[in-house]
Design a protein around this motif. Structure first.
Motif, PDB file in Angstrom:
ATOM      1  N   GLY A 113       0.843  -1.107  -0.200  1.00 15.65           N
ATOM      2  CA  GLY A 113      -0.071   0.280  -0.020  1.00 15.65           C
ATOM      3  C   GLY A 113       0.810   1.209   0.086  1.00 15.65           C
ATOM      4  O   GLY A 113       0.388   2.397  -0.091  1.00 15.65           O
ATOM      5  N   SER A 114       2.162   1.181   0.113  1.00 17.31           N
ATOM      6  CA  SER A 114       3.219   2.441  -0.103  1.00 17.31           C
ATOM      7  C   SER A 114       3.238   2.749  -1.431  1.00 17.31           C
ATOM      8  O   SER A 114       2.988   2.099  -2.598  1.00 17.31           O
ATOM      9  N   LEU A 115       3.396   4.139  -1.430  1.00 17.10           N
ATOM     10  CA  LEU A 115       3.774   4.736  -2.709  1.00 17.10           C
ATOM     11  C   LEU A 115       5.134   4.770  -3.081  1.00 17.10           C
ATOM     12  O   LEU A 115       5.995   5.405  -2.162  1.00 17.10           O
ATOM     13  N   ILE A 116       5.689   4.119  -4.012  1.00 20.45           N
ATOM     14  CA  ILE A 116       7.068   3.787  -4.140  1.00 20.45           C
ATOM     15  C   ILE A 116       7.520   4.688  -5.272  1.00 20.45           C
ATOM     16  O   ILE A 116       7.105   4.377  -6.323  1.00 20.45           O
ATOM     17  N   PRO A 117       8.560   5.731  -5.015  1.00 22.71           N
ATOM     18  CA  PRO A 117       9.087   6.582  -6.247  1.00 22.71           C
ATOM     19  C   PRO A 117       9.939   5.421  -7.062  1.00 22.71           C
ATOM     20  O   PRO A 117      10.385   4.509  -6.755  1.00 22.71           O
ATOM     21  N   MET A 118       9.845   6.040  -8.560  1.00 24.33           N
ATOM     22  CA  MET A 118      10.656   5.421  -9.263  1.00 24.33           C
ATOM     23  C   MET A 118      12.220   5.057  -8.833  1.00 24.33           C
ATOM     24  O   MET A 118      12.532   6.342  -8.380  1.00 24.33           O
TER      25      MET A 118
END
Length: 501
Positions: A113-118
């Motif tokens: 559910g985390s937002l992962i940067p490129m």
């Protein structure tokens, strides 16, 4: 199909054990989204690893390898290899693993559910016993095949959620409506049952509306959801063209009336309305049924299913008829009226609504929301989000790739990396042991770290030696996404302090 799990791979993997340098004892790899091919999207929602661990690393490997007779699984493996690419120098590594009885790997991951940067890894994989160094990257094929779909669909669903939340706030629509405003219609158009399942679960990380029934079962089985205690997913009664056609073209008005008075005298019912003439439905039929609809305890939802979605819903100024020029929402307003929201937009009477589910994507959804807003209408149309959204993607949508960055040979650690001179930088990997930290509210990667720093990473153990160590619930994942900040900046690889021996 059930088969030996060591055949769930690309052929080139089967020989890699013999290709590593002699006395290799450890291979450390990571899975990272390397590049976004979605305009304006620079972070991927991480979701689906827990399904992979439970379904494949535990259930599939146990049932189809470790609990099978050794002679059987080795014979099957040898037969497939011999009849395709020729004999291997040795098969004892597979035999020794069967004798061990579990997968000797440790998987660390960021919270689902985390937002992962490129370019920030969401998963690391390493072997836990020296002789099984080859297992780490052997898992790459099946891990990549399973994980990219739920991550991609969860990310796209999150973009829909952001879009619809923004227009709801601007036009005064109740926030609770948004969770139902994007409804998963994709099952029949996905490439397989499993892709529909994975994508359907991804959709439900941001929304509650779905027609992909097995996605709810899967979330209960793999993410500890409980439909009796929480809202996992839901739908409404709805017709299809076979129903409307069976009532005959001349009897369409009577079909509508029978559906809303006899079959569904209360509650929400969605009626496909373009089997023949949508504009006649939205003018003549609904005018005739107005009092019944208004007095009914529930909502009648009109569902167009063909044409240009924006023009159908918002109207086409160049349309041949007044109905075409006005579009569905304005026609419904003319008949049923409604209220004015706190921000000054027209909101249809709660007994009537509209849904559109053909060829919807983010761009069209935004065009419809914007078109309605420009006409003075609130963002109130439900979107059937189908395979036109969720199937037109690949592993390369976010460039998900698993690469080794550290090995140990003859007891000595060696930082390794990939950096093709012919590439534009997309395929350049991190180097060495990795640490992910939270800085200014976002995940940041530090590479070339020492073992202590690697252990202090936000990447935490979720699977080790055949057992799941950390599990997440659907409620936790939804909460994390709901709280996700939009102030994140692109993740970057930073040089770590000098490595401590």
């Amino acid at each position: 199909m059930k088969t030996n799990p060591f055949l769930l791979t690309d052929y080139y993997k089967v020989g890699h054990i013999f290709q590593y340098p002699p006395h290799t004892t450890l291979v450390y790899s990571n899975l990272t989204p390397r590049k976004s091919r979605m305009q304006g999207v620079d972070k991927m929602v991480f979701f689906g690893l827990q399904y992979f661990i439970k379904e494949y690393l535990i259930t599939y490997f146990n049932e189809n390898f470790f609990k099978q007779p050794k002679e059987k699984v080795i014979s099957e493996y040898k037969r497939r290899i011999r009849t395709s690419i020729g004999d291997l120098p040795d098969y004892s590594h597979i035999e020794r693993l069967h004798d061990l009885g579990y997968l000797p790997v440790e998987i660390k991951a960021l919270p689902e559910g985390s937002l992962i940067p490129m370019r920030v890894p969401c998963i690391t994989v390493v072997n836990t016993l020296p002789e099984f160094y080859w297992v780490t990257n052997f898992l790459e094929t099946i891990l990549s095949a399973i994980i990219w779909q739920p991550c991609t669909s969860a990310t796209i669903a999150f973009q829909y959620k952001k879009l619809l939340t923004r227009y709801a706030a601007e036009t005064g629509v109740p926030a609770d409506f948004v969770q139902w405003q994007a409804h998963d219609f994709s099952f029949r158009g996905m490439s397989s049952f499993e892709s529909a399942l994975l994508s359907g679960m991804g959709h439900l990380t941001s929304f509650s509306g779905t027609d992909t029934v097995p996605a709810i079962d899967a979330l209960e089985q793999y993410y500890r959801a409980d439909a009796e205690k929480e809202l996992v997913g839901g739908s409404v009664a709805a017709t299809e063209h076979s129903v409307m056609c069976s009532g005959s073209k001349d009897g369409e008005l009577e079909t509508f009336k029978r559906l809303i008075t006899e079959v569904y005298p209360s509650g929400i019912v969605s009626i496909v309305s373009d089997t023949w003439d949508l504009w006649r439905v939205c003018t003549e039929y609904l005018t005739a049924l107005r009092d019944i609809v208004i007095q009914r305890n529930g909502k009648v939802v009109i569902r167009p299913d063909s044409g240009d979605p924006v023009k159908i819903i918002c109207g086409d100024p160049r349309g041949k008829t007044i109905a075409e020029q006005k579009g569905v929402v304005e026609l419904l307003w003319d008949i049923f009226g409604g209220s004015i929201t706190a921000t000054g937009y027209k909101l249809l009477d709660p007994h009537i609504g509209a849904i559109y589910g053909d060829s919807i994507n983010l761009e069209r959804a935004e065009a419809i929301c914007k078109g309605l807003q420009e006409k003075g209408f609130a963002s109130q149309v439900v979107f059937g989000v189908g395979s036109f959204t969720y199937q037109y993607n690949t592993r390369d949508t976010f460039g998900l790739a698993m690469k080794a960055t550290y090995v140990e040979i003859e007891g000595k650690g060696r930082d390794i990396f990939k950096d093709p001179v012919t590439d534009d930088g997309t395929k350049k990997s991190a180097t060495g042991l990795l640490q992910v930290k939270i800085e200014n509210g976002q995940y940041v990667l530090f590479d070339r770290v020492n073992r202590v720093q690697e252990k202090e990473s936000a990447l935490q153990t979720v699977f080790k030696n055949g057992n799941i160590i950390k599990a997440y619930t659907l409620a936790e994942i939804r909460k994390r996404l709901n709280e996700a900040s939009e102030t994140y900046e692109n993740g970057k690889i930073h040089s770590a302090p000098t490595k401590v021996a």
